[in-house]
Design a protein around this motif. Structure first.
Motif, PDB file in Angstrom:
ATOM      1  N   GLY A 457       0.814  -1.206   0.000  1.00 55.36           N
ATOM      2  CA  GLY A 457       0.000   0.000   0.000  1.00 55.36           C
ATOM      3  C   GLY A 457       0.851   1.262   0.000  1.00 55.36           C
ATOM      4  O   GLY A 457       2.069   1.230   0.201  1.00 55.36           O
ATOM      5  N   ILE A 458       0.189   2.388  -0.230  1.00 54.96           N
ATOM      6  CA  ILE A 458       0.869   3.676  -0.355  1.00 54.96           C
ATOM      7  C   ILE A 458       0.212   4.666   0.583  1.00 54.96           C
ATOM      8  O   ILE A 458      -1.014   4.809   0.567  1.00 54.96           O
ATOM      9  CB  ILE A 458       0.789   4.197  -1.808  1.00 54.96           C
ATOM     10  CG1 ILE A 458       1.442   3.193  -2.758  1.00 54.96           C
ATOM     11  CG2 ILE A 458       1.442   5.565  -1.947  1.00 54.96           C
ATOM     12  CD1 ILE A 458       1.157   3.469  -4.221  1.00 54.96           C
ATOM     13  N   PRO A 459       0.971   5.371   1.434  1.00 59.70           N
ATOM     14  CA  PRO A 459       0.357   6.353   2.338  1.00 59.70           C
ATOM     15  C   PRO A 459      -0.336   7.460   1.567  1.00 59.70           C
ATOM     16  O   PRO A 459       0.085   7.831   0.465  1.00 59.70           O
ATOM     17  CB  PRO A 459       1.545   6.882   3.149  1.00 59.70           C
ATOM     18  CG  PRO A 459       2.765   6.489   2.389  1.00 59.70           C
ATOM     19  CD  PRO A 459       2.422   5.260   1.616  1.00 59.70           C
ATOM     20  N   GLU A 460      -1.414   7.979   2.130  1.00 55.75           N
ATOM     21  CA  GLU A 460      -2.257   8.959   1.435  1.00 55.75           C
ATOM     22  C   GLU A 460      -1.479  10.197   1.020  1.00 55.75           C
ATOM     23  O   GLU A 460      -1.708  10.745  -0.062  1.00 55.75           O
ATOM     24  CB  GLU A 460      -3.436   9.343   2.328  1.00 55.75           C
ATOM     25  CG  GLU A 460      -4.447  10.245   1.641  1.00 55.75           C
ATOM     26  CD  GLU A 460      -5.653  10.516   2.502  1.00 55.75           C
ATOM     27  OE1 GLU A 460      -6.485  11.353   2.117  1.00 55.75           O
ATOM     28  OE2 GLU A 460      -5.754   9.882   3.585  1.00 55.75           O
ATOM     29  N   GLU A 461      -0.526  10.628   1.856  1.00 56.92           N
ATOM     30  CA  GLU A 461       0.215  11.844   1.534  1.00 56.92           C
ATOM     31  C   GLU A 461       1.145  11.681   0.335  1.00 56.92           C
ATOM     32  O   GLU A 461       1.682  12.666  -0.183  1.00 56.92           O
ATOM     33  CB  GLU A 461       1.022  12.315   2.747  1.00 56.92           C
ATOM     34  CG  GLU A 461       2.086  11.350   3.225  1.00 56.92           C
ATOM     35  CD  GLU A 461       1.585  10.345   4.248  1.00 56.92           C
ATOM     36  OE1 GLU A 461       2.410   9.709   4.905  1.00 56.92           O
ATOM     37  OE2 GLU A 461       0.335  10.204   4.373  1.00 56.92           O
ATOM     38  N   SER A 462       1.339  10.434  -0.124  1.00 54.71           N
ATOM     39  CA  SER A 462       2.224  10.184  -1.262  1.00 54.71           C
ATOM     40  C   SER A 462       1.467   9.889  -2.549  1.00 54.71           C
ATOM     41  O   SER A 462       2.092   9.600  -3.570  1.00 54.71           O
ATOM     42  CB  SER A 462       3.161   9.000  -0.941  1.00 54.71           C
ATOM     43  OG  SER A 462       3.973   9.281   0.181  1.00 54.71           O
ATOM     44  N   HIS A 463       0.136   9.977  -2.532  1.00 56.92           N
ATOM     45  CA  HIS A 463      -0.659   9.609  -3.708  1.00 56.92           C
ATOM     46  C   HIS A 463      -0.348  10.475  -4.925  1.00 56.92           C
ATOM     47  O   HIS A 463      -0.431  10.006  -6.057  1.00 56.92           O
ATOM     48  CB  HIS A 463      -2.153   9.681  -3.381  1.00 56.92           C
ATOM     49  CG  HIS A 463      -2.622   8.529  -2.547  1.00 56.92           C
ATOM     50  ND1 HIS A 463      -3.954   8.284  -2.275  1.00 56.92           N
ATOM     51  CD2 HIS A 463      -1.935   7.532  -1.919  1.00 56.92           C
ATOM     52  CE1 HIS A 463      -4.059   7.203  -1.524  1.00 56.92           C
ATOM     53  NE2 HIS A 463      -2.850   6.730  -1.283  1.00 56.92           N
ATOM     54  N   GLU A 464      -0.016  11.747  -4.710  1.00 57.90           N
ATOM     55  CA  GLU A 464       0.320  12.628  -5.824  1.00 57.90           C
ATOM     56  C   GLU A 464       1.814  12.603  -6.110  1.00 57.90           C
ATOM     57  O   GLU A 464       2.250  12.681  -7.261  1.00 57.90           O
ATOM     58  CB  GLU A 464      -0.126  14.061  -5.512  1.00 57.90           C
ATOM     59  CG  GLU A 464      -1.636  14.247  -5.502  1.00 57.90           C
ATOM     60  CD  GLU A 464      -2.260  14.030  -6.868  1.00 57.90           C
ATOM     61  OE1 GLU A 464      -1.596  14.304  -7.878  1.00 57.90           O
ATOM     62  OE2 GLU A 464      -3.419  13.557  -6.925  1.00 57.90           O
ATOM     63  N   VAL A 465       2.610  12.486  -5.063  1.00 63.13           N
ATOM     64  CA  VAL A 465       4.066  12.577  -5.205  1.00 63.13           C
ATOM     65  C   VAL A 465       4.623  11.474  -6.093  1.00 63.13           C
ATOM     66  O   VAL A 465       5.555  11.702  -6.875  1.00 63.13           O
ATOM     67  CB  VAL A 465       4.734  12.531  -3.809  1.00 63.13           C
ATOM     68  CG1 VAL A 465       6.258  12.544  -3.924  1.00 63.13           C
ATOM     69  CG2 VAL A 465       4.252  13.697  -2.959  1.00 63.13           C
ATOM     70  N   ILE A 466       4.061  10.281  -6.014  1.00 64.41           N
ATOM     71  CA  ILE A 466       4.635   9.143  -6.743  1.00 64.41           C
ATOM     72  C   ILE A 466       4.556   9.314  -8.256  1.00 64.41           C
ATOM     73  O   ILE A 466       5.258   8.619  -8.990  1.00 64.41           O
ATOM     74  CB  ILE A 466       3.954   7.817  -6.344  1.00 64.41           C
ATOM     75  CG1 ILE A 466       2.443   7.899  -6.586  1.00 64.41           C
ATOM     76  CG2 ILE A 466       4.260   7.465  -4.905  1.00 64.41           C
ATOM     77  CD1 ILE A 466       1.721   6.590  -6.357  1.00 64.41           C
ATOM     78  N   PHE A 467       3.707  10.234  -8.740  1.00 61.45           N
ATOM     79  CA  PHE A 467       3.603  10.453 -10.182  1.00 61.45           C
ATOM     80  C   PHE A 467       4.588  11.513 -10.679  1.00 61.45           C
ATOM     81  O   PHE A 467       4.607  11.815 -11.867  1.00 61.45           O
ATOM     82  CB  PHE A 467       2.178  10.877 -10.554  1.00 61.45           C
ATOM     83  CG  PHE A 467       1.165   9.773 -10.417  1.00 61.45           C
ATOM     84  CD1 PHE A 467       1.062   8.785 -11.379  1.00 61.45           C
ATOM     85  CD2 PHE A 467       0.330   9.709  -9.317  1.00 61.45           C
ATOM     86  CE1 PHE A 467       0.131   7.762 -11.266  1.00 61.45           C
ATOM     87  CE2 PHE A 467      -0.608   8.696  -9.182  1.00 61.45           C
ATOM     88  CZ  PHE A 467      -0.702   7.715 -10.155  1.00 61.45           C
TER      89      PHE A 467
END
Length: 520
Positions: A457-467
């Motif tokens: 899973g991916i922490p919510e605060e990283s949902h935009e950063v990973i792109f």
């Protein structure tokens, strides 16, 4: 005709109020309170201990026969621990001691001995504003039974005025300290900082701002920030209206120094309260090195990508030639090695093509090659490409497909690489024995693709950063990478007029979804 005692007390309090309002310095306030109190009540000695907002003693003064003394920290502690002031502090009540020799609350001193000045009378009152205790005042007379209830009432009235004066002195000192800290941070900042009014004209600039603009700080006063760089009006709004909500607005621009030079900067603007006035604070960060590094990195990447394509093309051609030379019934081990080489070159070719697409799409080039894309076939082809990789990790790869999906216009190979990239990421992040689901559906005139895994899973605060390019999750729980795969996916999907996002939380796996409009 004798003067009315009530009127006398009122005039006295009025004079004390005027005296106390004349200064905001705590030491000066303590001195005036003591001198005025001893003189007004007829006391021979007085002690005043002031407390900070946390209830800790911070300063004290003693007046003995019009002589001022400042007790040490130990002396203050002794008074509060054992004396009458300590009792008043603990109970928050005034005290009238007619004879100090008969009251256990009085702390005996050498001068209380009969061979010295002997017993005395005393009043002690707390200085209190609402629920906040700002100090304690003690007044002493050498004659027992000198002080009366009227003296105590007058002392309490004086204490009320003094409490407010001490509190104001604390507020003033705190304000001065805060402004001094801000001034030090303002001047010592390594970044240029400028303060302007809502008209954008400079009111103050720190040393670094003056250095960046090639002038002394006082020479910048009155200049407009909008003349020194280009600000995006759509971000700021008319008369900086977008900043009035309290948000910080950031953007990149070029700063034009007064010596004619230009440098790229990152600008951050916000409104700040400075005293009674609301002003704008501008942070400018020099990003020349970052821009130079980005340019160098992009040039290096472009060179590497193009240099890789030529030898890779030779490898692919050689493998194609070898495939024609292999006998129809060749050794199984030779076939296995050949398949590994073929899959690896295909993956390398997809990676290089994706890197080149990142370079092209970020430079603003449009997608040239467009065709009718059979979404269902694209999904099946992509799953077939990664099937052996999933099997090597004993993972279950399931294809969920609703209908054939709509026909869309786009670059078949680019969209296919997006889906394969998401599938390979899911396989990489899902542990051995996990499961992966790939799917396609038609929704509101769009093709909806998704890949779901059972990874960490991916922490919510990283949902935009990973792109973002070169961004990756910094933890040992996730495999390492260079952070370009998802950046390519986003660029490719956006170039086709679609959207891409992730639905995930830590420990619950991830679901990557992207949509492409039909007939885009």
């Amino acid at each position: 005709m004798a003067q009315d005692p009530a009127q006398t007390s009122l005039e006295l309090l009025l004079n004390i109020s005027r005296e106390l309002s004349a200064s905001l310095d705590l030491s000066r306030v303590l001195e005036r309170v003591l001198f005025l109190s001893t003189e007004s009540i007829g006391a021979e000695r007085g002690t005043l201990i002031a407390f900070n907002p946390a209830g800790q003693p911070v300063e004290a003064a003693i007046v003995v026969k019009n002589q001022l003394f400042h007790p040490s920290t130990d002396e203050m502690a002794e008074i509060l621990d054992h004396g009458l002031a300590g009792w008043v502090l603990a109970n928050r009540q005034p005290a009238l001691v007619a004879d100090t020799s008969q009251d256990v609350r009085w702390m005996r001193r050498p001068d209380d001995d009969l061979r010295a000045s002997g017993p005395k009378s005393a009043v002690c009152v707390p200085l209190q504003v609402l629920d906040q205790l700002t100090g304690v005042l003690t007044l002493v007379h050498a004659q027992p039974h000198f002080f009366t209830a009227q003296h105590l009432d007058l002392a309490q009235a004086i204490a009320g005025l003094a409490a407010m004066a001490v509190r104001n002195a604390h507020l003033y000192a705190s304000e001065q300290e805060a402004q001094q800290r801000y001034r030090e941070l303002f001047e010592d900042s390594i970044d240029p900082i400028l303060l302007t009014g809502w008209d954008g004209r400079i009111q103050s600039a720190n040393r670094q701002a003056a250095r960046s603009l090639g002038r002394e700080p006082d020479q910048l006063t009155g200049l407009s920030m909008l003349d020194l760089h280009v600000a995006p009006p759509e971000r700021l709004g008319p008369d900086f209206a977008a900043l009035k909500s309290g948000s910080t607005i950031s953007y990149e621009s070029n700063l034009h120094a007064l010596d004619g030079t230009t440098s790229p900067v990152e600008v951050h603007i916000r409104q700040v309260q400075f005293g009674a006035e609301t002003i704008l604070q501008w942070f400018l960060r020099d990003i020349r090195e970052r821009k130079q590094l980005d340019t160098l990195r992009d040039d290096l990447m472009a060179m590497i990508y193009h240099d890789l394509r030529s030898p890779l093309a030779n490898i692919i051609s050689s493998l194609d030639l070898l495939s024609t030379m292999l006998p129809a019934e060749s050794d199984a081990s030779i076939d296995a090695v050949f398949q590994i080489a073929s899959r690896s070159t295909d993956r390398l070719q997809r990676l290089i093509s994706s890197l080149l697409d990142i370079y092209r799409l970020e430079s603003g080039q449009a997608i040239v090659r467009k065709e009718d894309v059979d979404c269902a076939q694209l999904v099946r082809d992509s799953v077939e490409v990664v099937k052996l990789l999933a099997e090597s990790k004993n993972q279950t790869l399931t294809l969920t497909q609703v209908g054939d999906g709509p026909v869309i216009q786009g670059d078949y190979d680019m969209i296919r690489r997006v889906f394969i990239n998401l599938l390979e990421n899911a396989i990489k992040f899902t542990p051995n024995g996990g499961s992966i689901e790939a799917g396609l559906a038609e929704q509101a005139g769009s093709a909806r693709f998704w890949v779901k895994d059972t990874g960490p899973g991916i922490p919510e605060e990283s949902h935009e950063v990973i792109f973002e390019r070169y961004s990756r999750l910094q933890t040992d729980r996730y495999p390492k990478g260079i952070g370009l795969g998802l950046a390519f996916c986003r660029l490719a999907v956006l170039a086709h007029g679609g959207k891409i996002w992730v639905e995930s939380s830590v420990g619950a796996g991830s679901r990557f979804v992207f949509t492409l409009p039909a007939g885009a």
